[in-house]
Design a protein around this motif. Structure first.
Motif, short mmCIF file in Angstrom:
data_model
loop_
_atom_site.label_atom_id
_atom_site.label_comp_id
_atom_site.label_asym_id
_atom_site.label_seq_id
_atom_site.Cartn_x
_atom_site.Cartn_y
_atom_site.Cartn_z
N UNK A 26 53.32 8.77 -100.06
CA UNK A 26 54.18 9.64 -98.82
C UNK A 26 53.34 10.27 -98.25
N UNK A 27 52.97 10.32 -96.86
CA UNK A 27 52.25 11.07 -96.34
C UNK A 27 53.20 12.48 -96.19
N UNK A 32 53.97 21.82 -88.18
CA UNK A 32 54.99 21.68 -87.14
C UNK A 32 56.17 20.60 -87.12
N UNK A 33 55.91 19.57 -88.04
CA UNK A 33 56.82 18.57 -88.36
C UNK A 33 57.86 19.16 -89.24
N UNK A 34 57.41 20.00 -90.24
CA UNK A 34 58.24 20.43 -91.39
C UNK A 34 58.92 21.11 -90.55
N UNK A 35 58.63 22.02 -89.95
CA UNK A 35 59.21 23.37 -89.34
C UNK A 35 60.48 22.48 -88.30
N UNK A 36 59.95 21.58 -87.66
CA UNK A 36 61.11 20.90 -86.83
C UNK A 36 62.09 20.16 -87.73
N UNK A 68 73.56 26.84 -93.63
CA UNK A 68 72.54 26.75 -92.39
C UNK A 68 71.32 27.78 -92.22
N UNK A 69 71.76 29.09 -92.44
CA UNK A 69 70.69 30.05 -92.05
C UNK A 69 69.62 30.04 -93.30
N UNK A 70 69.87 29.64 -94.57
CA UNK A 70 68.79 29.23 -95.38
C UNK A 70 67.74 28.33 -94.89
N UNK A 71 68.13 27.44 -94.17
CA UNK A 71 67.02 26.54 -93.57
C UNK A 71 66.26 26.97 -92.18
N UNK A 72 67.04 27.93 -91.55
CA UNK A 72 66.27 28.68 -90.58
C UNK A 72 65.33 29.55 -91.21
N UNK A 73 65.81 30.46 -92.46
CA UNK A 73 64.74 31.54 -93.03
C UNK A 73 63.55 30.65 -93.58
N UNK A 74 63.77 29.31 -94.03
CA UNK A 74 62.56 28.89 -94.62
C UNK A 74 61.63 28.21 -93.39
#
Length: 88
Positions: A26-27, A32-36, A68-74
């Protein structure tokens, strides 16, 4: 005593990229893709929380709105770690 082996009711279609030995790896996503993807997850969690609030499912809404804020912090931590070049 002989037993017959019955075929399963559901047969897998195609190879499972995780479970089949020798399958292509799995690539890994670019930063940037992970951030998005992380920001998309945060938005989906907020929407799920709002939906649960509309349906008066307060415990579920509380969970999703706090997740939701957990994903934003990551996503912020990833951006700081990888120091992205400015977008055009």
């Amino acid at each position: 005593m002989f037993m017959t082996i019955a075929r399963p009711a559901v047969e897998p279609q195609g190879p499972d990229t995780v479970a089949v030995p020798g399958s292509p790896a799995i690539p890994e996503l670019s930063p940037r893709a992970l951030h998005a993807r992380l920001l998309e997850n945060a938005a989906l969690r907020r929407m799920r929380g709002a939906e649960r609030l509309r349906n008066n499912r307060l415990e579920d809404a509380d969970y999703w709105l706090h997740a939701a804020p957990v994903a934003v912090r990551k996503a912020c931590a990833l951006r700081e770690e990888k120091s992205f070049a400015p977008l055009p």
